[in-house]
Each structure stands twice: as structure tokens, then as C-alpha cells.
Scaffold this active site. Structure first.
Site, PDB file in Angstrom:
ATOM      1  N   TYR A  91     -49.060  44.190  26.418  1.00 53.63           N
ATOM      2  CA  TYR A  91     -47.929  43.295  26.181  1.00 53.63           C
ATOM      3  C   TYR A  91     -46.718  43.557  27.083  1.00 53.63           C
ATOM      4  O   TYR A  91     -46.115  42.596  27.592  1.00 53.63           O
ATOM      5  CB  TYR A  91     -47.536  43.309  24.698  1.00 53.63           C
ATOM      6  CG  TYR A  91     -48.449  42.426  23.887  1.00 53.63           C
ATOM      7  CD1 TYR A  91     -48.158  41.078  23.713  1.00 53.63           C
ATOM      8  CD2 TYR A  91     -49.609  42.923  23.318  1.00 53.63           C
ATOM      9  CE1 TYR A  91     -49.000  40.256  22.984  1.00 53.63           C
ATOM     10  CE2 TYR A  91     -50.458  42.118  22.587  1.00 53.63           C
ATOM     11  CZ  TYR A  91     -50.156  40.781  22.421  1.00 53.63           C
ATOM     12  OH  TYR A  91     -50.988  39.956  21.712  1.00 53.63           O
ATOM     13  N   GLU A 133     -53.297  41.179  15.428  1.00 54.98           N
ATOM     14  CA  GLU A 133     -54.467  41.711  16.155  1.00 54.98           C
ATOM     15  C   GLU A 133     -54.899  43.060  15.572  1.00 54.98           C
ATOM     16  O   GLU A 133     -56.095  43.336  15.466  1.00 54.98           O
ATOM     17  CB  GLU A 133     -54.149  41.809  17.640  1.00 54.98           C
ATOM     18  CG  GLU A 133     -54.041  40.444  18.284  1.00 54.98           C
ATOM     19  CD  GLU A 133     -53.294  40.421  19.601  1.00 54.98           C
ATOM     20  OE1 GLU A 133     -53.073  41.487  20.208  1.00 54.98           O
ATOM     21  OE2 GLU A 133     -52.892  39.305  20.016  1.00 54.98           O
TER      22      GLU A 133
END
Length: 140
Positions: A91, A133
Site C-alpha cells: 500500500y 483483506e
């Protein structure tokens, strides 16, 4: 995320709709050049991945004050991320590339205030996705 950040993000939605594909195309270029290890994560991505991402970024900006409208899309994105083994450490790389692309494409229109708002908004969404997730990975 505070109301000021949300207002700035929402105000950028029309610009993102207009320049979204240019931003996401630039983002993938920056991502793959600066972080070549991420290329493997996209080996099965569709050729129009930049368009899908542009639409998702626009939807996020347009619905920043009603994130419940994005629940289905967030679930789809999280599911694809788990299938392609996207991990929390990816990310920051994507965020860096996205912010660079926004600045590159929008130039002087991407003021410090707008960039700071997008950095905060990206971080918020990244945390939402990583949390979902994590749940999906745990269920495997």
C-alpha cells in the site's frame, strides 16, 4: 478523516473524472519504475486496469462523504487483492505512486492542500482495504 479533507476530496471529483485515466496510467508507470517488484502483482490484470482504477478513484472522491455507497466496490477490490496476494506492505508503494501521478498530471492545480487531503484519504481507504483483506486472508 475530517470534514475539511472530505470537502477537498469531493471538490476534486470532477477533475478526477476528467483526468482519471491519465493519472492512473502515470501511476502504474511510476509504480513499476520505482517499485519493479510490484509488476508481478499485476501480471494477470486486465489491459484496462488503469480505467478500472480511475473509475474506483473517482467513485471514492465522489462518495467520500457517503462511504457506505462504496461497500460493494470495496468488497470486490479486497477480494481481488487477496486473490493476487496484495499485502499491507504494498500500500505505501501504491500510495506514493498515486500521489506522484496526481501531482504530475495536475501540475500546479495539485496544491499542497489538495495533495495533503489525498494523502490522508488514500491512507484512510488503504486501512479499510487492509482490514478487510486481513479478514479474508484469515478465512482462507
Amino acid at each position: 478523516m475530517n470534514d475539511e479533507t472530505k470537502a477537498i476530496i469531493k471538490a476534486t471529483a470532477p477533475v478526477l473524472k476528467q483526468h482519471g485515466e491519465a493519472i492512473t496510467t502515470a501511476m502504474y508507470k511510476v509504480l513499476f519504475e520505482k517499485y519493479p517488484q510490484t509488476q508481478e502483482l499485476f501480471k494477470h490484470a486486465s489491459p484496462d486496469q488503469h480505467k478500472k482504477l480511475a473509475n474506483a478513484v473517482y467513485a471514492y472522491a465522489a462518495n467520500i462523504d457517503h462511504l457506505e455507497n462504496l461497500a460493494k466496490g470495496i468488497e470486490q477490490i479486497a477480494t481481488v487483492h487477496v486473490k493476487t496476494n496484495i499485502l499491507p506492505e504494498h500500500y505505501p508503494m501504491v500510495g506514493d505512486a498515486l500521489l506522484q501521478a496526481i501531482k504530475s498530471v495536475l501540475g500546479d492545480a495539485a496544491t499542497d492542500e489538495i495533495m495533503a487531503a489525498w494523502e490522508e484519504a488514500y491512507g484512510f481507504l488503504a486501512n479499510v482495504l487492509m482490514a478487510r483483506e486481513k479478514e479474508l486472508y484469515a478465512a482462507l
